[in-house]
Design a protein around this motif. Structure first.
Motif, PDB file in Angstrom:
ATOM      1  N   LEU A   1       4.983   1.968   1.068  1.00 20.05           N
ATOM      2  CA  LEU A   1       6.050   2.441   0.186  1.00 20.05           C
ATOM      3  C   LEU A   1       6.760   3.664   0.777  1.00 20.05           C
ATOM      4  O   LEU A   1       7.972   3.824   0.606  1.00 20.05           O
ATOM      5  CB  LEU A   1       5.486   2.786  -1.193  1.00 20.05           C
ATOM      6  CG  LEU A   1       5.045   1.601  -2.068  1.00 20.05           C
ATOM      7  CD1 LEU A   1       4.622   2.096  -3.444  1.00 20.05           C
ATOM      8  CD2 LEU A   1       6.132   0.568  -2.202  1.00 20.05           C
TER       9      LEU A   1
ATOM     10  N   GLU B   1       7.015  -1.313  -5.524  1.00 22.81           N
ATOM     11  CA  GLU B   1       6.529  -2.500  -4.808  1.00 22.81           C
ATOM     12  C   GLU B   1       7.213  -3.725  -5.401  1.00 22.81           C
ATOM     13  O   GLU B   1       7.864  -3.660  -6.439  1.00 22.81           O
ATOM     14  CB  GLU B   1       4.999  -2.591  -4.867  1.00 22.81           C
ATOM     15  CG  GLU B   1       4.389  -2.559  -6.238  1.00 22.81           C
ATOM     16  CD  GLU B   1       4.351  -3.924  -6.900  1.00 22.81           C
ATOM     17  OE1 GLU B   1       4.103  -4.920  -6.216  1.00 22.81           O
ATOM     18  OE2 GLU B   1       4.572  -3.988  -8.121  1.00 22.81           O
TER      19      GLU B   1
ATOM     20  N   LEU C   1      -1.545   2.765  -7.534  1.00 20.47           N
ATOM     21  CA  LEU C   1      -0.615   2.748  -6.407  1.00 20.47           C
ATOM     22  C   LEU C   1       0.368   3.911  -6.493  1.00 20.47           C
ATOM     23  O   LEU C   1       0.575   4.632  -5.512  1.00 20.47           O
ATOM     24  CB  LEU C   1       0.151   1.414  -6.385  1.00 20.47           C
ATOM     25  CG  LEU C   1       1.249   1.305  -5.329  1.00 20.47           C
ATOM     26  CD1 LEU C   1       0.673   1.425  -3.929  1.00 20.47           C
ATOM     27  CD2 LEU C   1       2.024  -0.011  -5.488  1.00 20.47           C
ATOM     28  N   VAL C   2       0.965   4.109  -7.656  1.00 28.62           N
ATOM     29  CA  VAL C   2       1.953   5.180  -7.819  1.00 28.62           C
ATOM     30  C   VAL C   2       1.301   6.546  -7.624  1.00 28.62           C
ATOM     31  O   VAL C   2       1.848   7.415  -6.929  1.00 28.62           O
ATOM     32  CB  VAL C   2       2.628   5.091  -9.203  1.00 28.62           C
ATOM     33  CG1 VAL C   2       3.487   6.313  -9.472  1.00 28.62           C
ATOM     34  CG2 VAL C   2       3.465   3.821  -9.302  1.00 28.62           C
ATOM     35  N   LYS C   3       0.134   6.747  -8.224  1.00 26.54           N
ATOM     36  CA  LYS C   3      -0.552   8.044  -8.096  1.00 26.54           C
ATOM     37  C   LYS C   3      -0.928   8.344  -6.658  1.00 26.54           C
ATOM     38  O   LYS C   3      -0.924   9.505  -6.231  1.00 26.54           O
ATOM     39  CB  LYS C   3      -1.794   8.044  -8.980  1.00 26.54           C
ATOM     40  CG  LYS C   3      -1.499   8.109 -10.472  1.00 26.54           C
ATOM     41  CD  LYS C   3      -2.792   8.094 -11.275  1.00 26.54           C
ATOM     42  CE  LYS C   3      -2.528   8.184 -12.763  1.00 26.54           C
ATOM     43  NZ  LYS C   3      -3.779   8.133 -13.560  1.00 26.54           N
ATOM     44  N   SER C   4      -1.259   7.302  -5.893  1.00 26.35           N
ATOM     45  CA  SER C   4      -1.630   7.511  -4.487  1.00 26.35           C
ATOM     46  C   SER C   4      -0.418   7.716  -3.595  1.00 26.35           C
ATOM     47  O   SER C   4      -0.512   8.354  -2.541  1.00 26.35           O
ATOM     48  CB  SER C   4      -2.423   6.291  -3.975  1.00 26.35           C
ATOM     49  OG  SER C   4      -3.611   6.119  -4.710  1.00 26.35           O
ATOM     50  N   THR C   5       0.720   7.168  -4.032  1.00 26.40           N
ATOM     51  CA  THR C   5       1.928   7.236  -3.203  1.00 26.40           C
ATOM     52  C   THR C   5       2.672   8.557  -3.365  1.00 26.40           C
ATOM     53  O   THR C   5       3.238   9.087  -2.397  1.00 26.40           O
ATOM     54  CB  THR C   5       2.875   6.066  -3.541  1.00 26.40           C
ATOM     55  OG1 THR C   5       2.170   4.829  -3.400  1.00 26.40           O
ATOM     56  CG2 THR C   5       4.089   6.059  -2.624  1.00 26.40           C
TER      57      THR C   5
ATOM     58  N   ASN D   1       8.063   4.614 -12.368  1.00 20.65           N
ATOM     59  CA  ASN D   1       6.809   5.003 -13.016  1.00 20.65           C
ATOM     60  C   ASN D   1       6.968   4.843 -14.533  1.00 20.65           C
ATOM     61  O   ASN D   1       8.067   4.611 -15.039  1.00 20.65           O
ATOM     62  CB  ASN D   1       6.463   6.453 -12.653  1.00 20.65           C
ATOM     63  CG  ASN D   1       4.988   6.774 -12.821  1.00 20.65           C
ATOM     64  OD1 ASN D   1       4.225   6.001 -13.406  1.00 20.65           O
ATOM     65  ND2 ASN D   1       4.578   7.925 -12.324  1.00 20.65           N
TER      66      ASN D   1
ATOM     67  N   LYS E   1       0.832  -1.198   0.000  1.00 24.94           N
ATOM     68  CA  LYS E   1       0.000   0.000   0.000  1.00 24.94           C
ATOM     69  C   LYS E   1       0.877   1.263   0.000  1.00 24.94           C
ATOM     70  O   LYS E   1       2.065   1.200   0.314  1.00 24.94           O
ATOM     71  CB  LYS E   1      -0.919  -0.018   1.227  1.00 24.94           C
ATOM     72  CG  LYS E   1      -1.928  -1.162   1.198  1.00 24.94           C
ATOM     73  CD  LYS E   1      -2.809  -1.139   2.428  1.00 24.94           C
ATOM     74  CE  LYS E   1      -3.837  -2.277   2.392  1.00 24.94           C
ATOM     75  NZ  LYS E   1      -4.690  -2.300   3.600  1.00 24.94           N
ATOM     76  N   PRO E   2       0.283   2.423  -0.342  1.00 19.27           N
ATOM     77  CA  PRO E   2       1.066   3.661  -0.416  1.00 19.27           C
ATOM     78  C   PRO E   2       1.843   3.989   0.850  1.00 19.27           C
ATOM     79  O   PRO E   2       3.021   4.362   0.786  1.00 19.27           O
ATOM     80  CB  PRO E   2       0.003   4.725  -0.705  1.00 19.27           C
ATOM     81  CG  PRO E   2      -1.063   3.982  -1.448  1.00 19.27           C
ATOM     82  CD  PRO E   2      -1.108   2.619  -0.815  1.00 19.27           C
ATOM     83  N   GLU E   3       1.209   3.839   2.015  1.00 17.32           N
ATOM     84  CA  GLU E   3       1.898   4.181   3.260  1.00 17.32           C
ATOM     85  C   GLU E   3       3.072   3.236   3.531  1.00 17.32           C
ATOM     86  O   GLU E   3       4.039   3.618   4.201  1.00 17.32           O
ATOM     87  CB  GLU E   3       0.925   4.172   4.441  1.00 17.32           C
ATOM     88  CG  GLU E   3       0.187   2.859   4.677  1.00 17.32           C
ATOM     89  CD  GLU E   3      -1.143   2.785   3.942  1.00 17.32           C
ATOM     90  OE1 GLU E   3      -2.016   2.021   4.406  1.00 17.32           O
ATOM     91  OE2 GLU E   3      -1.306   3.486   2.920  1.00 17.32           O
TER      92      GLU E   3
END
Length: 337
Positions: A157, A230, A194-198, A183, A153-155
């Motif tokens: 990473l 990830e 995932l990338v956009k949220s991180t 990316n 999950k983003p948190e």
């Protein structure tokens, strides 16, 4: 932490057998006078190899283990059921504070399971990532995570980014290491969910030097010190790296030996070629540490030889001397308070 750095080496499971672990341990303690090594495995076999070596008997100790974990076993089940396997015995030395670090060339899944369930994650750490150093045109970069946590999950990473930064600053001596997330483009509008949220979380994190996204083709050019991803993508990257570097070296060798003229040219550039080969070699970079645990666990390649074992011992010494685990633990404990 004791003044003497204690390293347990799991001698069973590697492709080249326990002898390379014995030889690596002997040379490793000669090179590092403050290191003691525990060799876990079949004691009779290990002592047979040691009888052929000149070593400090106070700094290499054999601990018998009667069981083995194979590559074909379910990792968690094997770790839980085979209490007297060489890997579990080594992991328990760290758990019981009889060793500071574990090195293993055995099953990756079993090493990950043992790290998580025996050594245990540090307080505040959500997941423990594998983080190998990879060659670039400059100094090596840290790839984190390369196989331990698929679908993170983003948190999680963000924590990986912090751990990787601590490692690169403390062990590799890189001040304010640059962190980039893998990316499909450098624009913030690109990437999967995932990338956009991180990315927003990375931009807000004050403990890292986040420089944005990095495309896979830019990784070899030293454009970031910590390569964040990830585990699924990270594992693809590391295996492509390994395969491509091997192919390039084979092609160069083939081209040089293809004719008398090229062989003569090859002799003229031999030193440069050896330097290039060394850059791609895993033997001088140590293994992949499993970060965020209460102790250090290092996974080396299954086909590791003596040089890789020595390098991993050097790596563990530097890791422990610089208190990397302690810095990570204290950082995440502070965020929990």
């Amino acid at each position: 932490m004791s003044e003497q750095i204690r390293i347990a080496i799991d001698t069973i499971g590697g492709d080249n057998g326990p002898e390379v672990c014995v030889k690596g341990a002997v040379e490793g303690v000669k090179k590092n006078p403050n290191v003691k090594v525990y060799l876990t495995g079949h004691a009779d076999e290990l002592n047979k190899y040691l009888n052929n070596e000149d070593y400090d008997k106070d700094r290499i100790e054999v601990i018998n283990a009667t069981e083995e974990i194979s590559l074909h076993e379910t990792p968690v089940k094997a770790v839980q059921s085979k209490k007297d396997s060489s890997l579990v015995v080594a992991m328990n030395l760290v758990k019981e504070d009889k060793a500071d670090a574990v090195i293993s060339a055995g099953s990756s899944g079993a090493v990950l399971a043992g790290g998580q369930f025996i050594v245990g994650r540090a307080k505040g750490v959500k997941r423990a990532p594998l983080a190998p150093l990879i060659p670039t045109t400059g100094s090596p970069s840290l790839l984190i995570d390369c196989g331990a946590n698929v679908d993170a999950k983003p948190e999680v990473l963000v924590q990986f980014a912090v751990m990787g930064s601590v490692y690169m600053e403390s062990v590799m001596g890189i001040e304010n290491p640059r962190v980039a997330i893998v990316n499909i483009g450098v624009e913030e509008t690109k990437g999967n969910a995932l990338v956009k949220s991180t990315i927003p979380l990375l931009k807000e994190c004050k403990d890292i030097n986040f420089i944005g996204s990095i495309e896979a083709r830019d990784i070899p050019y030293a454009k970031a010190d910590v390569i964040l991803t990830e585990a699924f993508v990270g594992n693809v990257i590391i295996k492509l790296y390994e395969g491509l570097s091997k192919m390039i070296l084979q092609e160069v060798k083939g081209a040089i030996t293809s004719s008398v003229k090229s062989k003569i040219g090859g002799l003229l550039i031999k030193s440069s070629l050896l330097e290039m080969k060394s850059k791609f070699s895993a033997s001088n970079k140590g293994g992949a540490p499993l970060l965020g645990l209460k102790g250090l666990v290092v996974k080396i390649h299954g086909n590791s030889k003596e040089a890789e074992v020595i390098s991993a011992i050097d790596q563990c010494r530097a890791f422990v001397e610089n208190d990397v685990s302690g810095k990570i633990v204290r950082g995440f404990e502070a965020t929990e308070d």
